[in-house]
Design an enzyme around this catalytic site. Structure first.
Site, PDB file in Angstrom:
ATOM      1  N   SER A 114      13.736 -19.749 -24.766  1.00  0.00           N
ATOM      2  CA  SER A 114      14.163 -18.398 -25.110  1.00  0.00           C
ATOM      3  C   SER A 114      12.996 -17.583 -25.686  1.00  0.00           C
ATOM      4  O   SER A 114      12.004 -17.375 -25.008  1.00  0.00           O
ATOM      5  CB  SER A 114      15.347 -18.478 -26.081  1.00  0.00           C
ATOM      6  OG  SER A 114      16.038 -17.268 -26.151  1.00  0.00           O
ATOM      7  N   ASP A 163      20.425 -19.729 -21.409  1.00  0.00           N
ATOM      8  CA  ASP A 163      19.540 -20.003 -22.542  1.00  0.00           C
ATOM      9  C   ASP A 163      19.339 -21.502 -22.785  1.00  0.00           C
ATOM     10  O   ASP A 163      20.301 -22.261 -22.925  1.00  0.00           O
ATOM     11  CB  ASP A 163      20.154 -19.368 -23.790  1.00  0.00           C
ATOM     12  CG  ASP A 163      19.174 -19.229 -24.936  1.00  0.00           C
ATOM     13  OD1 ASP A 163      18.429 -20.185 -25.213  1.00  0.00           O
ATOM     14  OD2 ASP A 163      19.147 -18.152 -25.565  1.00  0.00           O
TER      15      ASP A 163
END
Length: 296
Positions: free
Chosen positions: A54, A198
């Site tokens: 991320s 993610d």
């Protein structure tokens, strides 16, 4: 052991055998990674590769492209000045309370349970991904990962299988969008037929994935604090709190594979506290100086 002596011994060990960086996710808290990289540059401490999840993937990719922590800092400062980053709907609660919340929970607190549940039942994600794509295009060049001067990989999660996916080839921008596609907030990204979200779902700080590039691993953890319970909590508060507890237990298990773990003091910040940029960068730099024994 004397702190300066310990730091000096760490610097020697680093120069003899440069590590692989594992940079964790955490939205704005990931600005601390920039401070870490700036301190490494100032002490001429090189790395062999970087693996990120991320925000850790964004900062790591920028470092691989731009070549220095200072260059990453300046690029981010310009992006923030242009107001390129998305923000969740603002909560009616205090800033201090919001600081502990997931973006979906921030929206829930504003609209309360009924509207958020209704929205979630009819839409695949809260945002369409346009704003984050524009930010990624500004921050990173249109290049392939395998062409970067520094070995790099981004970590995402396969939405169908639950497996972590290490992306070390292909278009860099696409890999970064996949690694940061917050479930429920941003749409998944399809790469090679896999629907990716993610990487923080299974590898918030990607130590095991970084080991794929070699050892030792130097991990930077920018996870949020657990925070305090409140009598005003709603259902999603409890759900997100238990998720945070589970994530913390998983991180502790994964950190066993890291030789070193650095924890900058950024756990108080919300994922969208973009206005804390310089404070969070300095928190990373301060933690790195302390680890190196070069506090000033």
């Amino acid at each position: 052991m004397n702190t300066r002596f310990l730091g000096a011994s760490r610097r020697v060990a680093w120069k003899i055998h440069p590590p692989i960086l594992a940079l964790g996710g955490g939205g704005a808290r990931g600005f601390a990674h920039i401070g870490v990289l700036q301190e490494l540059d100032r002490h001429s401490l090189s790395i062999r590769s970087v693996t990120g999840t991320s925000m850790g993937a964004i900062v790591g990719a920028m470092y691989a492209c731009l070549g220095s922590g200072d260059a990453v800092f300046e690029k981010w400062r310009e992006a923030l000045a242009r107001d390129l980053l998305p923000n969740p709907p603002q909560s009616t609660g205090s800033r201090g309370r919001d600081g502990k919340e997931h973006p979906l929970l921030q929206a829930a607190r504003r609209f309360r349970n009924r509207l958020v549940v209704s929205f979630a039942l009819h839409q695949p994600s809260m945002l369409d991904g346009t704003s984050i794509a524009e930010a990624v295009e500004f921050l990173l060049p249109d290049v392939r990962i395998e062409d970067l001067p520094l070995r790099f990989s981004a970590v995402a999660t396969d939405l169908d299988t639950g497996e972590s996916v290490t992306i070390d080839t292909g278009p860099l921008r696409t890999a970064i969008r996949a690694s940061g596609a917050i479930p429920g907030v941003l749409p998944d990204v399809e790469i090679d037929g896999r629907h990716l979200v993610d990487g923080g779902a299974v590898a918030e700080t990607p130590v095991r994935e970084a080991k794929g590039a070699g050892r030792p691993v130097f991990a930077v953890d920018v996870s949020m604090d657990l925070g305090k319970r409140s009598d005003d909590d709603i259902a999603l508060d409890t759900m997100m709190r238990t998720q945070t507890i589970t994530a913390a237990a998983l991180r502790q298990h994964q950190f066993r594979d890291a030789r070193w773990v650095l924890r900058p003091e950024v756990g108080h910040a919300a994922w969208s506290d973009w206005d804390l940029f310089e404070e969070l960068v300095e928190a990373g730099a301060k933690a790195m100086r302390g680890w190196l024994g070069t506090d000033r």
